[in-house]
Design an enzyme around this catalytic site. Structure first.
Site, PDB file in Angstrom:
ATOM      1  N   GLU A 116       0.814  -1.338  -0.071  1.00  0.00           N
ATOM      2  CA  GLU A 116      -0.052   0.231  -0.096  1.00  0.00           C
ATOM      3  C   GLU A 116       1.039   1.166   0.103  1.00  0.00           C
ATOM      4  O   GLU A 116       2.182   1.243   0.549  1.00  0.00           O
ATOM      5  CB  GLU A 116      -1.023   0.196   1.354  1.00  0.00           C
ATOM      6  CG  GLU A 116      -1.652  -1.306   1.394  1.00  0.00           C
ATOM      7  CD  GLU A 116      -2.439  -1.217   2.755  1.00  0.00           C
ATOM      8  OE1 GLU A 116      -2.340  -0.311   3.662  1.00  0.00           O
ATOM      9  OE2 GLU A 116      -2.990  -2.321   3.075  1.00  0.00           O
ATOM     10  N   CYS A 129       3.381   8.301   1.850  1.00  0.00           N
ATOM     11  CA  CYS A 129       3.877   7.238   2.866  1.00  0.00           C
ATOM     12  C   CYS A 129       3.881   5.933   1.978  1.00  0.00           C
ATOM     13  O   CYS A 129       3.044   5.365   1.149  1.00  0.00           O
ATOM     14  CB  CYS A 129       2.612   7.164   3.773  1.00  0.00           C
ATOM     15  SG  CYS A 129       3.120   5.843   4.963  1.00  0.00           S
ATOM     16  N   CYS A 136       5.682  -7.714   6.992  1.00  0.00           N
ATOM     17  CA  CYS A 136       6.592  -7.311   7.983  1.00  0.00           C
ATOM     18  C   CYS A 136       7.070  -8.351   8.945  1.00  0.00           C
ATOM     19  O   CYS A 136       6.073  -9.098   9.278  1.00  0.00           O
ATOM     20  CB  CYS A 136       6.048  -6.019   8.782  1.00  0.00           C
ATOM     21  SG  CYS A 136       7.372  -5.080   9.949  1.00  0.00           S
ATOM     22  N   CYS A 140       4.735  -6.713  15.649  1.00  0.00           N
ATOM     23  CA  CYS A 140       4.058  -5.820  16.709  1.00  0.00           C
ATOM     24  C   CYS A 140       2.717  -6.426  16.685  1.00  0.00           C
ATOM     25  O   CYS A 140       1.872  -6.170  15.816  1.00  0.00           O
ATOM     26  CB  CYS A 140       4.356  -4.447  16.408  1.00  0.00           C
ATOM     27  SG  CYS A 140       6.139  -3.841  16.240  1.00  0.00           S
ATOM     28  N   CYS A 143      -0.324  -3.767  15.253  1.00  0.00           N
ATOM     29  CA  CYS A 143      -0.157  -3.564  13.836  1.00  0.00           C
ATOM     30  C   CYS A 143      -0.703  -4.549  12.798  1.00  0.00           C
ATOM     31  O   CYS A 143      -0.221  -5.757  12.994  1.00  0.00           O
ATOM     32  CB  CYS A 143       1.266  -3.335  13.513  1.00  0.00           C
ATOM     33  SG  CYS A 143       1.656  -2.942  11.797  1.00  0.00           S
ATOM     34  N   GLY A 191       5.914  -2.791   6.096  1.00  0.00           N
ATOM     35  CA  GLY A 191       7.447  -3.051   6.290  1.00  0.00           C
ATOM     36  C   GLY A 191       8.250  -2.384   7.475  1.00  0.00           C
ATOM     37  O   GLY A 191       7.819  -1.289   7.882  1.00  0.00           O
ATOM     38  N   GLU A 192       9.335  -2.948   7.741  1.00  0.00           N
ATOM     39  CA  GLU A 192      10.439  -2.107   8.623  1.00  0.00           C
ATOM     40  C   GLU A 192      11.474  -1.657   7.671  1.00  0.00           C
ATOM     41  O   GLU A 192      12.139  -2.519   7.104  1.00  0.00           O
ATOM     42  CB  GLU A 192      11.114  -3.005   9.780  1.00  0.00           C
ATOM     43  CG  GLU A 192      12.231  -2.904  10.154  1.00  0.00           C
ATOM     44  CD  GLU A 192      12.480  -1.307  10.600  1.00  0.00           C
ATOM     45  OE1 GLU A 192      13.132  -0.751  10.427  1.00  0.00           O
ATOM     46  OE2 GLU A 192      11.394  -0.912  11.589  1.00  0.00           O
ATOM     47  N   SER A 225      11.466   5.707   9.071  1.00  0.00           N
ATOM     48  CA  SER A 225      11.061   5.132  10.419  1.00  0.00           C
ATOM     49  C   SER A 225      11.668   3.900  10.624  1.00  0.00           C
ATOM     50  O   SER A 225      11.916   2.910   9.818  1.00  0.00           O
ATOM     51  CB  SER A 225       9.403   5.022  10.202  1.00  0.00           C
ATOM     52  OG  SER A 225       9.062   4.202  11.406  1.00  0.00           O
ATOM     53  N   SER A 248       9.858   4.370  16.343  1.00  0.00           N
ATOM     54  CA  SER A 248       8.680   4.030  16.872  1.00  0.00           C
ATOM     55  C   SER A 248       9.100   3.452  18.064  1.00  0.00           C
ATOM     56  O   SER A 248       9.188   2.197  18.138  1.00  0.00           O
ATOM     57  CB  SER A 248       8.031   2.917  15.735  1.00  0.00           C
ATOM     58  OG  SER A 248       7.772   3.662  14.333  1.00  0.00           O
ATOM     59  N   LEU A 249       8.676   4.282  19.146  1.00  0.00           N
ATOM     60  CA  LEU A 249       9.017   3.702  20.558  1.00  0.00           C
ATOM     61  C   LEU A 249       7.952   2.914  21.045  1.00  0.00           C
ATOM     62  O   LEU A 249       8.053   1.965  21.483  1.00  0.00           O
ATOM     63  CB  LEU A 249       9.557   4.799  21.114  1.00  0.00           C
ATOM     64  CG  LEU A 249      10.457   4.649  22.587  1.00  0.00           C
ATOM     65  CD1 LEU A 249      11.591   3.902  22.295  1.00  0.00           C
ATOM     66  CD2 LEU A 249      10.668   6.080  23.403  1.00  0.00           C
ATOM     67  N   HIS A 250       6.788   3.647  21.279  1.00  0.00           N
ATOM     68  CA  HIS A 250       5.608   3.309  21.777  1.00  0.00           C
ATOM     69  C   HIS A 250       5.526   2.982  23.233  1.00  0.00           C
ATOM     70  O   HIS A 250       4.477   2.548  23.595  1.00  0.00           O
ATOM     71  CB  HIS A 250       5.135   2.109  20.866  1.00  0.00           C
ATOM     72  CG  HIS A 250       4.921   2.342  19.545  1.00  0.00           C
ATOM     73  ND1 HIS A 250       4.440   3.451  18.901  1.00  0.00           N
ATOM     74  CD2 HIS A 250       5.572   1.448  18.305  1.00  0.00           C
ATOM     75  CE1 HIS A 250       4.358   3.234  17.874  1.00  0.00           C
ATOM     76  NE2 HIS A 250       5.050   2.275  17.204  1.00  0.00           N
ATOM     77  N   ASN A 328      -5.025   3.720  15.075  1.00  0.00           N
ATOM     78  CA  ASN A 328      -6.161   3.503  14.070  1.00  0.00           C
ATOM     79  C   ASN A 328      -6.461   1.766  14.262  1.00  0.00           C
ATOM     80  O   ASN A 328      -5.434   1.285  13.460  1.00  0.00           O
ATOM     81  CB  ASN A 328      -5.813   4.008  12.700  1.00  0.00           C
ATOM     82  CG  ASN A 328      -6.894   3.729  11.753  1.00  0.00           C
ATOM     83  OD1 ASN A 328      -8.051   3.305  12.111  1.00  0.00           O
ATOM     84  ND2 ASN A 328      -6.654   4.502  10.421  1.00  0.00           N
ATOM     85  N   CYS A 371      -1.908   1.132   8.398  1.00  0.00           N
ATOM     86  CA  CYS A 371      -1.086   0.441   7.581  1.00  0.00           C
ATOM     87  C   CYS A 371      -1.266  -1.031   7.466  1.00  0.00           C
ATOM     88  O   CYS A 371      -1.469  -1.706   8.678  1.00  0.00           O
ATOM     89  CB  CYS A 371       0.632   0.496   7.979  1.00  0.00           C
ATOM     90  SG  CYS A 371       2.009  -0.342   7.327  1.00  0.00           S
TER      91      CYS A 371
END
Length: 378
Positions: A116, A129, A136, A140, A143, A191-192, A225, A248-250, A328, A371
């Site tokens: 996407e 984006c 991925c 996580c 996600c 993806g990472e 990212s 991306s800590l979270h 989201n 995503c």
């Protein structure tokens, strides 16, 4: 509140390497440097300047119809296009929101993999984006992409093509607001990015090289990212390309982050934040800390205080800002967005400790904006 995956799901292991035995995407002009394109032309018995002509059509004129490439000889045009500009991806669906200024496209790659991209037009900029992997491997649990696992890395050209396609739609006036150009690119799609390091750096170079060798974008308009692949962050630090790093800590503590971002079991919060700080110190580029706000999981006021303390470990010289992301959620997921009051208190606590903080403008929630959602439903 427990942060383990829902009952009945199979825990996913971290995957850093794509599955072997998959066919490679066709080689494309955007995979190659200008010198490599000239060499390819010579290999095919073609004048080297033909490669530059094709690069001009692709990057500068944004042409995708061979019949419009009238400076190429008619008798060899098909061969030239097949050699340098093979088809990479096919649009399956494009969904629109925000009166057409947000456009999410689902692409099918040559081998059937789905990815996407999202175009977002604002009054002062246009941001693309883009995805860097099909799926991925970071697992996580909140996600949609992470729950599907890794299919394969994308090629440099497949990444670049997402941006070029967006640039074409803008140039042709297909996005409300009249003709325009892509000013910003964020590697925050599927993806990472740093797990596909070589292709991502190749894409960044194609995006920033002056035309006709690339799109001529400013590196300062590009954000890469990562969930925290520390060795790759350190490698990026030495590349000499002043992109913005988004971490991306979270979660500010290892106990929670181990569950939300499994790579944390390999590289701790302290190691990850230190690598990000070193990136900022070396490049003089402020790092963005991405923090998805999840109700009852990571949005407690005390975690805001802890996050500020973790970031202050490396000084108060403005090396970082925090970007809070209202989650989201994916359909049927237990992961939900924070209560607005908790979000406001989180912001207040960070700002009270001198941490610049913004809340991301969430676009596309009505078009499977998170995503991986659109690919998953397909």
């Amino acid at each position: 509140m427990s942060t383990t995956p829902p009952e009945g799901t199979t825990p996913l292991r971290l995957v850093f390497d794509e599955p072997r035995g998959r066919a490679k995407p066709p080689r494309h002009l955007a995979d190659l440097t200008a010198a490599e394109r000239a060499d390819l032309a010579k290999e095919r018995g073609l004048p080297a300047f033909r490669a530059k002509q094709l690069a001009t059509h692709y990057f500068t004129r944004l042409v995708d119809d061979p019949e419009a490439m009238t400076d190429l000889p008619a008798e060899s045009r098909a061969e030239l296009v097949e050699t340098f500009l093979p088809d990479l991806m096919t649009p399956l669906r494009t969904l629109e929101a925000d009166k057409g200024t947000t456009r999410k496209t689902l692409w099918r790659l040559f081998d059937g993999a789905l990815v996407e991209s999202v175009l977002m037009r604002y009054p002062d900029r246009v941001t693309m984006c883009v995805s860097s992997q099909a799926g991925c491997g970071m697992a996580c649990p909140f996600c949609a992409t992470g729950q599907g696992g890794l299919q394969r890395n994308m090629s440099t050209a497949e990444i670049v093509e997402q941006v070029v396609a967006g640039a074409r739609s803008l140039a042709r006036g297909e996005v409300p607001g009249g003709p325009g150009r892509v000013s910003n690119v964020v590697f925050m799609g599927m993806g990472e990015p740093l797990a596909n390091y070589r292709a991502v750096i190749g894409a960044v170079r194609r995006l920033t090289e002056p035309g006709p060798d690339g799109l001529g974008m400013s590196a300062r308009g590009i954000t890469v990212s990562t969930v925290g692949l520390v060795p790759r962050i350190r490698q990026l630090t030495q590349e000499g390309i002043p992109v913005t790093l988004a971490l991306s800590l979270h979660a500010p503590d290892d106990d929670l982050r181990n569950e939300l971002v499994p790579i944390n079991t390999k590289f701790s919060v302290a190691e990850t934040v230190e690598a990000a700080w070193d990136y900022a110190r070396t490049t003089k580029r402020r790092v963005s800390i991405e923090y998805a706000m999840m109700r009852g999981i990571n949005d407690q006021a005390w975690r805001a205080d802890l996050l500020a303390d973790v970031l202050h470990e490396y000084g108060d010289w403005g090396w970082v800002h925090v970007n809070l992301i209202p989650l989201n959620p994916t359909p049927g997921s237990k992961w939900t967005a924070s209560d607005p009051a908790d979000e406001r208190e989180f912001v207040r606590r960070l700002e009270a400790k001198g941490i610049p903080t913004t809340v991301r403008d969430t676009r596309g929630s009505d078009i499977d904006g998170a995503c991986g959602q659109l690919a998953a439903t397909e």
